[in-house]
Design an enzyme around this catalytic site. Structure first.
Site, short mmCIF file in Angstrom:
data_model
loop_
_atom_site.label_atom_id
_atom_site.label_comp_id
_atom_site.label_asym_id
_atom_site.label_seq_id
_atom_site.Cartn_x
_atom_site.Cartn_y
_atom_site.Cartn_z
N HIS A 12 38.51 -22.06 -124.80
CA HIS A 12 37.75 -21.14 -125.67
C HIS A 12 38.10 -21.24 -127.15
O HIS A 12 37.87 -20.30 -127.90
CB HIS A 12 37.94 -19.70 -125.19
CG HIS A 12 39.34 -19.16 -125.34
ND1 HIS A 12 39.88 -18.23 -124.49
CD2 HIS A 12 40.31 -19.42 -126.25
CE1 HIS A 12 41.11 -17.95 -124.87
NE2 HIS A 12 41.40 -18.66 -125.95
N HIS A 197 48.50 -25.44 -125.03
CA HIS A 197 48.59 -25.26 -126.48
C HIS A 197 49.65 -24.22 -126.81
O HIS A 197 49.96 -23.34 -126.02
CB HIS A 197 47.25 -24.90 -127.14
CG HIS A 197 46.57 -23.62 -126.75
ND1 HIS A 197 46.23 -23.29 -125.46
CD2 HIS A 197 46.13 -22.58 -127.52
CE1 HIS A 197 45.60 -22.12 -125.45
NE2 HIS A 197 45.53 -21.66 -126.69
C1 DHB Z 1 43.52 -21.55 -131.11
C2 DHB Z 1 43.38 -21.60 -129.74
C3 DHB Z 1 43.22 -20.43 -129.00
O1 DHB Z 1 43.11 -20.40 -127.65
C4 DHB Z 1 43.14 -19.23 -129.65
O2 DHB Z 1 42.88 -18.14 -128.92
C5 DHB Z 1 43.31 -19.16 -131.03
C6 DHB Z 1 43.51 -20.32 -131.75
C7 DHB Z 1 43.69 -22.79 -131.92
O3 DHB Z 1 43.62 -23.88 -131.37
O4 DHB Z 1 43.85 -22.72 -133.13
FE FE Z 2 43.17 -18.14 -126.85
#
Ligand code: DHB
Ligand code: FE
Length: 289
Positions: A12, A197
């Site tokens: 997302h 991430h």
């Molecule tokens: C990012 C990814 C996310 O899932 C989020 O909620 C906010 C930022 C990003 O990749 O910067």
């Molecule tokens: Fe997120």
């Protein structure tokens, strides 16, 4: 009776929403990512559900640190796209399905899961970016999402967060709830967020392609093995925000094979790095009857 015909899994990343809203999808950085969703957009047109049960996480938008529900079901008539600091995304209001949502709340709470019932809530990129990826940008003369959506928010932001196994079990309960709804409708269940991430701290920028590949293998072919992944393994291997992946297990737990039925058909599997700070994963599973 209602039946679940498919599950959809997708990341997302908020920058995907910005790329769409600012008309940047054909730029070299974004083109390969959006290419990976062309199949899904056509598939959505060919397999339009009556309702989407959309599992996502709020990012301290609707819920601040004042109130942190572990599992929250949106029972309202509609949900406004949230202002996350740059104004609301220029996407349609999300129409809910209060009757089915109330039925699910009743059934799932009686199956011993404590849900918070939310009658008013704005929805952030966690919900609107998956809708944009799968449905495309609604045109000005037909400015609406293709069907009602029941938002189901999971706390994966503020510790303690629910385990993968609990999410998988919750998906099983949600399936029972949907399948006892007394109307012949076709429901999709979506699990969103992830993949690996980390947005903060010394390991900011962490991506783990091998973890993501194995997670998707397990999710598709052996979901109990994916449910067995411990919380600390998500954080260690997939980064602090990789824990969003537990939401995929809610959708997977609602599929036929987890309940003695046939294995689902894999219609799409896609993985792409980079998108902002996040590895993007996407899959579509169709139930077989
Ligand atoms: C990012 C990814 C996310 O899932 C989020 O909620 C906010 C930022 C990003 O990749 O910067
Ligand atoms: Fe997120």
């Amino acid at each position: 009776m209602a039946k679940i015909t498919a599950s959809v899994f997708t990341s997302h990343v908020p920058a995907i929403g910005a790329a769409l809203d600012l008309g940047k999808t054909h730029e070299p950085y974004w083109q390969p990512l959006f290419q990976g969703y062309e199949y899904g957009k056509q598939w959505m047109k060919d397999n339009k559900p009556d309702v989407i049960f959309l599992v996502y996480n709020d990012h301290a938008t609707a819920f601040s640190l004042d109130i942190i529900p572990t599992f929250a079901i949106g029972t309202a008539e509609q949900f406004q796209p949230a202002d996350e600091g740059w104004g609301p995304r220029p996407v349609p209001v999300v129409k809910g399905h209060p009757d089915l949502a109330s039925h699910i709340a009743q059934s799932v709470i009686q199956q011993d899961f404590d849900l918070t019932i939310v009658n008013k809530m704005d929805v952030d990129h966690g919900l609107t970016v998956p809708l944009s990826l799968m449905c495309g940008q609604p045109s000005a003369d037909h400015f609406e999402w293709p069907c009602p959506v029941i938002p189901f928010a999971v706390n994966v932001v503020q510790y303690p967060v629910p385990s993968g196994q609990r999410c998988f079990n919750l998906g099983k309960a949600i399936r029972k709830a949907i399948e006892t709804y007394d109307e012949d409708i076709n429901v999709h269940i979506w699990g969103t967020g992830g993949m690996s991430h980390q947005l903060q701290g010394a390991r900011a920028g962490l991506i783990n392609k091998e973890f993501d590949r194995v997670f998707m293998d397990k999710l598709i072919n052996d979901p109990q093995a994916a449910a067995d992944i411990s919380h600390i393994d998500y954080v260690r291997e997939a980064g602090s925000e990789g824990i969003e992946l537990v939401m995929w297990l809610i959708a997977r737990g609602a599929m036929n094979d987890v309940h003695g039925g046939k294995a689902p058909l894999l219609k799409q599997r896609f993985y792409h790095v980079p998108a902002s700070n996040t590895a993007v994963g996407h899959a579509i599973l169709e139930n077989q009857f």
